[in-house]
Write an enzyme that holds these catalytic residues in place. Sequence first.
Site, PDB file in Angstrom:
ATOM      1  CG  ASP A 322      25.660  18.021  47.417  1.00 17.10           C
ATOM      2  OD1 ASP A 322      25.057  16.932  47.465  1.00 17.10           O
ATOM      3  OD2 ASP A 322      25.383  18.934  46.609  1.00 17.10           O
ATOM      4  CD  GLU A 359      26.510  13.232  46.488  1.00 21.30           C
ATOM      5  OE1 GLU A 359      25.441  12.595  46.440  1.00 21.30           O
ATOM      6  OE2 GLU A 359      26.562  14.479  46.435  1.00 21.30           O
TER       7      GLU A 359
END
Length: 682
Positions: A322, A359
């Site tokens: 993330d 990401e």
Amino acid sequence: MPSTDPFADLGVRPVDGGGELRVWSRRATTVELCVFDARDRDWVADSVALRRDRHGVWSGTSELLVPGAYYSVRASGPSGPSDDFDPSRHLLDPYARGLGRTADGGWRGYVQDGAFDWGGVAKPATPLDRTVIYEAHVKGLTMRNPALPPELRGTYAGLAHPATVEYLQDLGVTAVELLPVHQHVSEERLQQMGLTNYWGYNTLNFFTPHAAYATREAQFGGTGAVLREFKGMVRGLHEAGLEVILDVVYNHTAEEGRGGPTTSLRGLDDASYYRHLPDGGYIDTTGCGNTIDFSQPAAQRLVLDSLVYWAEEVQVDGFRFDLAATLGRDAAAEFDPHHPLLEDIALDPRLQGSKLIAEPWDVGMGGWQVGNFPKPWSEWNDGYRDRMRTFWLRDIAAGRHHGLPSEGIGSLARRLAGSNHVFALERGPLASVNFITAHDGFTAADLVSYDEKHNLGNGEDNRDGSNDNKSYNHGVEGPSDDPDVVAARGKAIRNLLGTLLLSAGVPMLTAGDEYGRSQRGNNNAYCQDSELTWLDWTGRTDRQQQLHRVVRELIRLRRENPALRPVRFGRWGETTRGATQMDWYNKQGLSMSLEDWDSPAERTLQYLAASTPEVEPFNRILLVVHGLESEVTVTLPAHEGVAGYTLLWDSSRDDLTGAELDRRPGDALAVGPASMQLFRAR
């Protein structure tokens, strides 16, 4: 011989006569280990003053520090603007392998019992080009599945239940990517609103599975029970040939911003673990209140040790990071593709074979870093997502309202072929993780049903969530029983998911999109732990079941046609094993001209792709893409070695019943409005 690694053996390890704790704090002046009474997690049964070495590692032993023992640390230190020491505050060891609650809702670490029999089950080691990722929430995937015993629904054990496994195998996906399963908590703001952080991007500890996703039997089953259930889930999925990828949140912690709960890193060494302004305020590149400072070797090591623990001890197959740009920010908070942490993750021999997915952005300055991560990282390709949505939705809307879309088909073709304009030649198409939807944003069904977000249920007056969805409601906002609207939406979903599953790269399918799950227009359902976000297993309509069959068929076609799955980018004029030879034709069956690529009036192409065998037999496919809402007749291309074409899939149809399957080069082919057709070349 003593280890020369200053960060060796952080956390608790067994020693003769008990256990040793090692924690790092550069600025602390004293650190104390507290071991609690077996019957009272607030009663300190043993207290040990830890000793500091020259590297800032504090260590000490206790005969009570054995599996099942609850413990904490307390730290004293200076009171500068970036410090938050309190010698009376019990803190979690950042390396704690187990966590438990106190009577008043506080947290304690406990010494884990990691014993588990893997039964000789190995990781599936699915090649990246054969990987199809299924992004799912542990609870949301099975909570409503009546085929599971009630006590297993929404749990790790439920995910490994035969009914769940058989569904995933039948669909054809190869890996389950789980939304965060590290122990997490809800933000204080959400708790005050009576909501929860359903997605889990608010991590309390990097080594402990989230206990609420375990069965009640495991939650109250004593030392190691939750971890054993998690490992059992991994083993069960591996036995079925399914990989487990974890969505990991290392960029920030649940300690939030100034004034948030202090549970671990802030109380141990706020100035070292987090990024600060000169006045002590936090530099926040995550949008979550704090940002871990990965210019610090100790913070880098914390992440690396956590990854190795999950990859080795828990046997997971990969990680999706993330806001991964935060992990690559240097001492000046600038992104460095050669950051020591990014390279250590890529090169650590204990992580070899693990799938690494970034990401590749965060919310700080210079945060968008798509295409800039080092090999062998793969990256979420938001440009792919945006272009495919625009081509099949916003451009179609523009055509209806203004006569023609704004763009031709060239930008779609680049992404269909692996996004070589984004990812370097040496990284190849598998650097791109392609997706149409993810956990955040509209579902596929909502993309074709809503022009606007509908997030009032999140308690922020519809301010949260993106306003740039590139969606199209096909003339009606929300549910519709108009047969023309329903048919147009169904075809649009087939086009979107067909493009996803037939593109070069690694496809990621969001759980529920295979049957058209809706969140009623909520594009930011992070705080909705309810039937809004849980998959429906019993109420699926005939159209939803038909879509499921289409997606299953597309995954099968991808698996059986290696020309759709190149491993490398080709070079002009060279033969590259593992690459796909690509030839592009217009609707007349001639080589594409500049106008064919760029003209909004000429949104039709024929993509002839031939594999260059490396480990699989030779294969050639033809994909016809037509992006205007008018029927077109194309001339199938003549090409050396091609004697004919066999139709495999047509997005304008629910199935191929009654379709003419066999064609020859030069044949005229009718292609329906805004649709795709896939052929195998003979």
